[in-house]
Design an enzyme around this catalytic site. Structure first.
Site, mmCIF file in Angstrom:
data_model
loop_
_atom_site.group_PDB
_atom_site.id
_atom_site.type_symbol
_atom_site.label_atom_id
_atom_site.label_comp_id
_atom_site.label_asym_id
_atom_site.label_seq_id
_atom_site.Cartn_x
_atom_site.Cartn_y
_atom_site.Cartn_z
ATOM 1 N N VAL A 152 20.439 41.602 -15.370
ATOM 2 C CA VAL A 152 19.746 41.526 -16.654
ATOM 3 C C VAL A 152 20.767 41.499 -17.792
ATOM 4 C CG1 VAL A 152 18.072 42.627 -18.172
ATOM 5 C CG2 VAL A 152 17.700 42.652 -15.711
ATOM 6 N N ASP A 171 30.827 48.099 -18.311
ATOM 7 C CA ASP A 171 30.250 48.347 -16.993
ATOM 8 C C ASP A 171 31.403 48.778 -16.100
ATOM 9 O OD1 ASP A 171 29.275 48.140 -14.350
ATOM 10 O OD2 ASP A 171 27.758 46.695 -14.974
ATOM 11 N N ALA A 232 15.666 49.109 -20.079
ATOM 12 C CA ALA A 232 16.113 49.372 -18.699
ATOM 13 C C ALA A 232 15.361 50.568 -18.128
ATOM 14 C CB ALA A 232 17.614 49.603 -18.678
ATOM 15 N N ARG A 233 15.788 51.763 -18.465
ATOM 16 C CA ARG A 233 15.119 52.961 -17.971
ATOM 17 C C ARG A 233 15.155 54.060 -19.017
ATOM 18 N NH1 ARG A 233 12.707 50.594 -15.168
ATOM 19 N NH2 ARG A 233 12.246 50.784 -12.952
ATOM 20 N N GLU A 262 6.778 58.493 -18.838
ATOM 21 C CA GLU A 262 5.871 57.361 -19.086
ATOM 22 C C GLU A 262 4.474 57.684 -18.575
ATOM 23 O OE1 GLU A 262 7.551 53.650 -17.744
ATOM 24 O OE2 GLU A 262 9.332 53.926 -18.972
ATOM 25 N N HIS A 281 6.566 49.574 -21.458
ATOM 26 C CA HIS A 281 7.259 49.128 -20.230
ATOM 27 C C HIS A 281 6.773 47.728 -19.827
ATOM 28 C CE1 HIS A 281 9.448 50.765 -16.431
ATOM 29 N NE2 HIS A 281 9.632 49.456 -16.547
ATOM 30 N N ALA A 284 9.076 43.443 -17.482
ATOM 31 C CA ALA A 284 8.854 42.534 -16.346
ATOM 32 C C ALA A 284 7.420 42.023 -16.324
ATOM 33 C CB ALA A 284 9.157 43.268 -15.047
#
Ligand code: 3PG
Length: 535
Positions: A152, A171, A232-233, A262, A281, A284
């Site tokens: 992503v 990263d 992402a999270r 969530e 969320h 996706a």
């Protein structure tokens, strides 16, 4: 009949695929709390989830029939991977299918932040025409900092570059990024990224290492007026620290698709801030991504349950995503070698070493070792043992599992050897010929050429005349048919390996055991069918 539980909303394309497969039934039960999931999970062979359902250790405590969990999506932080591994349950995800949708949502969030689109829209709909209040800022020329440069992250980078942003990424697992032709600057540390970013977007998985990684100290270091994006999270950004940083004016705004909890609490201080743009969320949640993840998850689950093919595994390492027909034949060989060797190991096992000889097998060595060890150790384990939990099982009992690649080993064909140390030492060699049939080349010091399948009887005897006749007559008299046979000798001993049409009756075993020159008898029950090469 295979039973599958779909425990989260799955696109119709995936459900349709399940309907079309013979001998598979499925139930769709969305929103099950962990206790209800735990109560019914053991009745199913496979489970399909997204991020909505929590598959906890308690849920997996009594796995019953459950063999695999397919995550229609990427993140598996809602599944207790360690518990799944202990239970011998494979967890798979669909790592590619929703990449573009999530990247596009990230770009949408960046634009929404830069141009105040949600607030401007809401005001206009409430009857106000207030152009001055919503002056935005251009993206071109600004720096986007990416925390994480996986699938992503890269897709976001490509789109941001097209918007003429500069992109810098941090990263720890990426030192350079050839896929974007050097147009993404790789930051050596998170601090370098924090110093540079006008927009900071998170694209990492939630782990103990990333939980709270963007907190008060990081906000304090960022450029004043920075904007934060998280698709992402939840949990990677410390939400309380973000609230403080926005209130203090250090952070100009945040666009959040994911939350530590969530749904977030109704009285969330974060959501109450006018500088925060949020979506529930949805990264996706596109028609295309949902169709793709549903189909991929169903296919992965069925491939595993019906064909024992593993792809997208999240809780085992060393299992290749795709196996060629020869790879599959070697995997099958390794399992058969393990099962055959198990029949010799009644004195205990301390160390198992699988060695691949030949260049093409080295990469397969970890997978071969798992399959061979699972078959070898299964008779000594009361619970379900398979390639998923075999390493865990061995570790818990102090058994060492090793795999070694000997890419330059001499010889015309690639070979595999499996050696066991324990009460005794045993070694078995095998290979796969061009017909893709597995062959045993030797057991201990006895060379042979035998297809290992079905009921195998191993007879160790003194190398004297008459033993073969005695064995053949004894089995024949009791109606036991011999399908194949290998004879081998070493020093003054011999090994006879017989493939029988059916397990021999007790009288046959007793008669053989008391026969002249017979030293010992062992049995191995291997899968009967060996498919080999396509005709
Ligand atoms: C993912 O991890 O794939 C995304 O966060 C999407 O989650 P979802 O399937 O619950 O929408």
């Amino acid at each position: 009949m295979l039973r599958i539980l779909v425990a989260d909303k799955l696109a119709e394309e995936g459900l349709e695929r399940l309907r079309r497969v013979d001998n598979v039934t499925f139930d769709v039960r969305i929103g099950l709390p962990p206790n209800e999931l735990a109560a019914c999970i053991g009745k199913y062979d496979g489970l399909i989830v997204r991020s909505g359902v929590k598959v906890t250790a308690d849920v997996l405590a009594q796995p019953g029939r459950l063999q695999a969990i397919a995550r229609a999506g990427v993140g598996v932080d809602n599944v207790d991977l360690a518990a799944a591994t202990r239970a011998g349950v494979l967890v798979m995800n669909t790592p590619d299918a929703n990449t573009i949708s999530t990247a596009e949502h990230t770009i949408a969030m960046i634009l929404a932040l830069a141009r105040h689109i949600p607030a401007a829209c809401a005001e206009l709909k409430s009857g106000q025409w207030n152009r001055a209040k919503f002056e935005g800022s251009q993206l071109a020329g600004k720096t986007l900092g990416l925390v994480g440069l996986g699938r992503v992250g890269r897709a976001v980078a490509a789109r941001a570059l097209a918007l003429e942003m500069s992109v810098i990424a941090y990263d720890p697992f990426v030192q350079a990024d050839p896929s974007l032709e050097g147009r993404v600057r790789i930051a050596k540390s998170l601090d370098v990224l924090l110093d540079a970013a006008d927009y900071l977007s998170v694209h990492a998985v939630l782990t103990d290492a990333t939980r709270g990684m963007i907190g008060a100290a990081e906000f304090a270091r960022m450029k004043p007026g920075v904007r934060i994006i998280n698709c992402a999270r939840g949990g990677i950004i410390d939400e309380a620290a973000l609230v403080e940083a926005i209130r203090a004016g250090r952070v100009a705004g945040a666009a959040l698709d994911v939350f530590a909890s969530e749904p977030p609490p109704e009285d969330s201080a974060l959501l109450a801030l006018p500088q925060v743009v949020c979506t529930p969320h949805l990264g996706a949640s596109t028609i295309e991504a949902q169709a793709a993840v549903a189909v991929e998850a169903v296919d992965a689950l069925l491939d595993f349950l019906l064909r024992e093919q593993i792809r997208g595994a999240c809780n085992v390492v060393g299992l290749p995503r795709w196996l060629s027909p020869p790879d599959r034949a070697y995997i099958d060989l390794a399992s058969r070698m393990g099962a055959l060797l198990a029949s010799l190991c009644d004195q205990g096992i301390r160390e198992v070493t699988l060695t691949t000889h030949g260049s093409s097998l080295a990469v397969l060595a970890p997978a071969l070792a798992r399959f061979a060890s699972a078959a070898l150790l299964a008779p000594y384990c009361n619970e379900r043992l398979n390639v998923i939990n075999v390493e865990e099982f061995a570790r818990s009992r102090g058994i060492v599992l090793r795999h070694v690649g000997e890419p330059n080993a001499p010889g015309p064909t690639d070979r595999v050897s499996l050696a066991v140390e324990g009460g005794e030492q045993h070694t078995i060699h095998g290979t796969v010929f061009a017909d893709l049939l597995p062959r045993i080349l030797s057991i201990d010091d006895y060379p042979m050429n035998l297809v290992p399948a079905g009921t195998m009887l191993l007879i160790f005897n003194d190398d004297r005349p008459g033993v073969i006749g005695f064995v053949g007559t004894t089995l024949g008299n009791l109606g036991v048919n011999i399908a194949d046979m290998a004879l081998s000798r070493h020093a003054d001993r011999a090994l006879m390996v017989l493939r029988l049409d059916a397990p021999p009756p007790r009288e046959a075993v007793q008669a053989l055991q008391s026969g002249p020159s017979i030293l010992s008898l062992r049995f191995a029950a291997l899968p009967p069918n060996v498919s080999g090469a396509e005709p």
